[in-house]
Design an enzyme around this catalytic site. Structure first.
Site, short mmCIF file in Angstrom:
data_model
loop_
_atom_site.label_atom_id
_atom_site.label_comp_id
_atom_site.label_asym_id
_atom_site.label_seq_id
_atom_site.Cartn_x
_atom_site.Cartn_y
_atom_site.Cartn_z
CB CYS A 1 26.76 -1.07 59.82
SG CYS A 1 25.45 -0.28 59.16
CG HIS B 1 16.50 -8.36 60.19
ND1 HIS B 1 15.86 -7.84 59.23
CD2 HIS B 1 17.61 -7.53 60.52
CE1 HIS B 1 16.22 -6.83 58.91
NE2 HIS B 1 17.30 -6.42 59.52
CD GLU C 1 19.12 1.29 55.51
OE1 GLU C 1 19.67 0.03 55.80
OE2 GLU C 1 18.43 1.79 56.56
CG ASP D 1 17.68 -2.74 53.60
OD1 ASP D 1 17.01 -3.60 53.12
OD2 ASP D 1 17.80 -2.38 54.94
C1 PEP Z 1 21.78 -2.90 55.89
O1 PEP Z 1 20.54 -2.64 55.52
O2 PEP Z 1 22.61 -3.12 55.53
C2 PEP Z 1 21.75 -2.78 57.56
C3 PEP Z 1 22.74 -2.94 58.22
O3 PEP Z 1 20.62 -2.83 58.19
P1 PEP Z 1 19.76 -4.14 58.47
O4 PEP Z 1 20.20 -5.19 57.87
O5 PEP Z 1 19.30 -4.23 59.82
O6 PEP Z 1 18.37 -3.60 57.53
MG MG Z 2 18.90 -1.88 56.68
#
Ligand code: PEP
Ligand code: MG
Length: 766
Positions: A676, A364, A605, A629
């Protein structure tokens, strides 16, 4: 054997430098195996030769003098075959090479094992024996292999420490010392390293010198008094509940805090010029090593008490120290593990680069760094973090490398890349208000992923059409307790207002996995397969309901809110969430708020969701793929683990097939689908996703202009052809090269990486 190994590793870990570490290794191994000779040869990257670095049994004068070419002699053979070689009569081997300086001719039996760290041969560990009748047996071979495997990391680390302080293996000046990790956020930065560390973690405290010894002594004195008071307070509070022998433990603590014990030694080191936390670290680590090496189980356990005491003292020292971290104009933040809070502490405009030992490109903190446009390198596992404080650093976030103490030439080359990148970004500003449409008229929405308010400001100036993912955990992570409903409402309103009337998709709290809240710790063996995302919030409706209530109230009068549910692996989770959202919706309306029911969507995901896209889509308004994910779970590769970062590949054929299937199945039941994950912000990835039919691509703000520029310059039919071609390939690397090549041929090479490759730069600079 295990206890010999354990104490050997402890001792080597405590060595002051590489030479001391190697001397300890040869003498302890010679002793443990009862051999006549034990030597270490290390491969010098500059000359590509194996250098005799330490020996017990050969002539000492040969150390540093004798060296062999990369494939010369038995040493070269062990290194190039990357496996042990065990010979009863070494001189009769055709590869035997004799050096009179070593006095080696007396020894016949030879056992050499390679020292390998992360696939790189660092050197060779050798034992030798005079009489040929002694062939080293299998047990001895296994022991030496174990020693070598255990020590490879320590050697790599000491080697790097030496290089950072400006010395190569041969003692010559080392320039442009390069460390490789994985790219975290693209871009290049030149700045000064500032090492930050989580509070009260002695292991990561830098060993800085101080010019104000009196100040450090006074700070340390205050810390000792404060800890003594803490312990006396705890002891008296527990006095009634403890037996006398248990109470005696506190006495032990207080004795350790006496002037003649641990504090006395720390004071001596401060007087030698070390700052207090560094002096404390050295003394505590020395005590711990000492206790851990003891045979007596009870005494060994005392190491835990020392560690605890060290932590308590450090915590008090850090209370006083927080205020005066001096961030230079161009700060490169370096840490064992960067956290979003650390990023937030650097004054505005002064953060130019980030370097983290832990984590990888999908951690993150890397995602935040991309959103903020700060060049970042992650997963630099062998980097001697503490040595980087105050050093000039070049961060190459394209290739995932950093250079310490760069030469003028190297700096100039990187400066040129920075300038090129600035030019490119400026050139793209003109695209801000143009639609994201292919040359044959196919329209795709470009949205942004946000978390901080800075993301919003950047996104607006980059022409985003809405928010495809607002990571609500970010405001939760920068606080020291759950934010109240009113606080949340304010955060959410800012995001909704900034983009109204365009949609803002807010994801409900996605904690667990790698996203920890200090005030809600989740300790699990396997956190990515554990209590994460919707699983936590459905188990804690009091958190979920407050959050949804804050979102709904924040949307009053704007009506651009969409709610998205993370980590869905079962239909029942969607149904339960919908039930709670409807309940809050009615309650908030009854309270008099003029709100509309928001659209609700599900994140795809988890592999299970890929196979239930139709059933999920039937129940909600939209789907959004979390490819970060999804890639991790499909490939069984931890997105944060630098050891397996090379296996984490969003262009893996299995990932692409899953993405095709999701888009197809969502559209088959008439629901829109967006993505996303980070793949959407990669120009090549975006072209493929557009070809698959994704309706919207949501990415970090910094990537948006590049993606828009690519999509506006290609036709959908070109992208579909590319997709068809890559779906026939079976290797992620070949797919990536094929996509890159097509983009280069179409004139987008500059988006892949401006300037030359790092290898070429380093070569030119040397
Ligand atoms: C993902 O898993 O692609 C996502 C957009 O969520 P995060 O990266 O916050 O887990
Ligand atoms: Mg995610």
């Amino acid at each position: 054997m295990l206890s010999i190994l354990r104490s050997l590793v402890q001792e080597v870990n405590g060595a002051r430098d590489l030479q001391e570490a190697l001397d300890i290794i040869v003498s302890r191994v010679q002793n443990a195996m009862g051999t006549e000779v034990c030597s270490v040869y290390l491969l010098d990257p500059a000359s590509n030769r194996y250098i005799l670095m330490a020996t017990e049994g050969l002539y000492r004068e040969a150390v540093g003098q004798v060296s062999l070419a990369y494939s010369e002699g038995l040493i070269g053979l062990v290194g190039s075959r990357e496996e042990p070689i065990n010979l009863e009569d070494a001189p009769s081997h055709p590869r035997y090479r004799y050096f009179p300086e070593t006095g080696e001719e007396r020894f016949r039996s030879f056992l050499g094992v390679p020292i390998i760290h992360h696939r790189r041969v660092l050197g060779v560990l050798v034992v030798q024996q005079r009489e040929s009748s002694r062939c080293f047996d299998e047990g001895e071979e296994a022991f030496l292999v174990t020693v070598s495997a255990q020590l490879a990391g320590v050697i790599a680390h000491s080697e790097a420490t030496g290089a950072i302080s400006g010395l190569s293996l041969t003692g010559e000046e080392a320039k442009d010392v390069c460390f490789s990790g994985v790219p975290g956020a693209p871009g290049v930065a030149i700045g000064q390293g500032v090492v930050v560390y989580p509070s009260a973690d002695l292991d990561v405290v830098p060993e800085k010198q101080t010019d104000d010894i009196d100040y450090e002594l006074a700070q340390f004195g205050k810390a000792v008094t404060a800890v003594r008071e803490d312990i006396e307070r705890v002891a008296s509070r527990l006095a009634a509940q403890l037996r006398p022998e248990e109470q005696a433990l506190f006495e032990v603590y207080l004795r350790m805090l006496g002037d003649n014990a641990l504090p006395g030694e720390v004071v001596n080191r401060i007087r030698e010029g070390l700052w207090a936390p560094g002096a404390l670290k050295q003394v505590v680590q020395q005590y711990i090593r000492h206790f851990e090496m003891m045979d007596d189980h009870y005494l060994r356990e005392r190491a835990v008490d020392i560690r605890d005491l060290g932590r308590r003292l450090l915590a008090h020292l850090q209370e006083g120290e927080q205020k005066d971290v001096n961030y230079p104009e161009r700060t490169v933040l370096v840490s064992e593990e960067l956290t979003p809070a650390m990023l937030g502490e650097v004054p505005k405009g002064q953060l130019v680069g980030l370097v983290s030992v832990r984590g990888s490109s999908n951690s993150h903190v890397a995602i935040l760094a991309r959103a903020m446009g700060v060049p970042t390198v992650m997963g630099l596992v062998d980097i001697p973090v503490n040595q980087l404080d105050g050093k000039e650093l070049v961060v190459d976030g394209f290739d995932g490398q950093i250079f310490a103490s760069p030469s003028a030439d190297l700096r100039a080359v990187y400066q040129e890349i920075c300038d090129e990148e600035d030019e490119l970004v400026k050139g793209l500003e003109a695209l801000r208000d143009k639609p994201c449409e292919t040359t044959d008229g196919h329209r795709v929405s470009l949205l942004v992923n946000t978390g901080l308010m800075t993301d919003v400001v950047r996104s607006l100036s980059h022409g985003a059409e809405g928010i495809g993912l607002y990571r609500t955990e970010v405001p939760f992570m920068i606080k020291d307790r759950f934010p109240s409903e009113q606080e949340q409402r304010e955060y959410y309103r800012e995001q909704l207002e900034a983009f109204a009337p365009n949609p803002v998709t807010m994801r409900t709290l996605d904690i667990g996995g790698d996203k920890a809240l200090t005030y809600f710790p989740i300790q699990e063996e396997n956190p990515f397969l554990g209590w994460r995302g919707i699983r936590v919030t459905l188990d804690h409706p009091e958190i979920f309901l407050v959050q949804v209530r804050a979102m709904l109230k924040a949307s009053e009068g704007l009506n651009n809110l969409q709610i998205m549910l993370p980590m869905i692996s079962n239909i029942s989770e969607v149904e339960e969430s919908l039930h709670l959202i409807y309940r809050v919706y009615h309650e908030v309306r009854e309270e008099g708020y003029e709100i509309h029911m928001p659209k609700v969507g599900v994140m795809v995901e988890v592999p299970a969701a890929v196979y239930q896209v139709r059933e999920l889509a039937d129940r909600v308004d939209f789907l959004s793929v979390g490819s970060n994910d999804l890639t991790q779970y499909l490939l069984a590769v931890d997105r944060n683990n630098p050891r397996v970062a090379q296996l984490y590949h969003s262009y893996h054929p299995a990932v692409l097939q899953a993405l095709v299937r999701i888009a197809h199945d969502a559209h088959a039941v008439g629901k829109p689908v967006s993505i996303c994950g980070e793949l959407a912000g990669d120009p090549g990835g975006a072209a493929l996703l557009m070809a698959m039919g994704y309706d919207a691509l949501s990415m970090n703000a910094a990537s948006l202009p590049k993606v828009k520029s690519v999509i506006r310059s290609i036709s959908r039919s070109w992208a579909i052809q590319l997709l068809e071609d890559v779906l026939l390939l079976d290797s992620p690397h070949v797919i990536k090269s094929c996509v890159d090549l097509s983009l280069r041929n179409a004139g987008f090479g500059r988006y892949l990486r401006p300037g030359r490759s790092a290898a070429a730069i380093a070569e030119q600079a040397v």
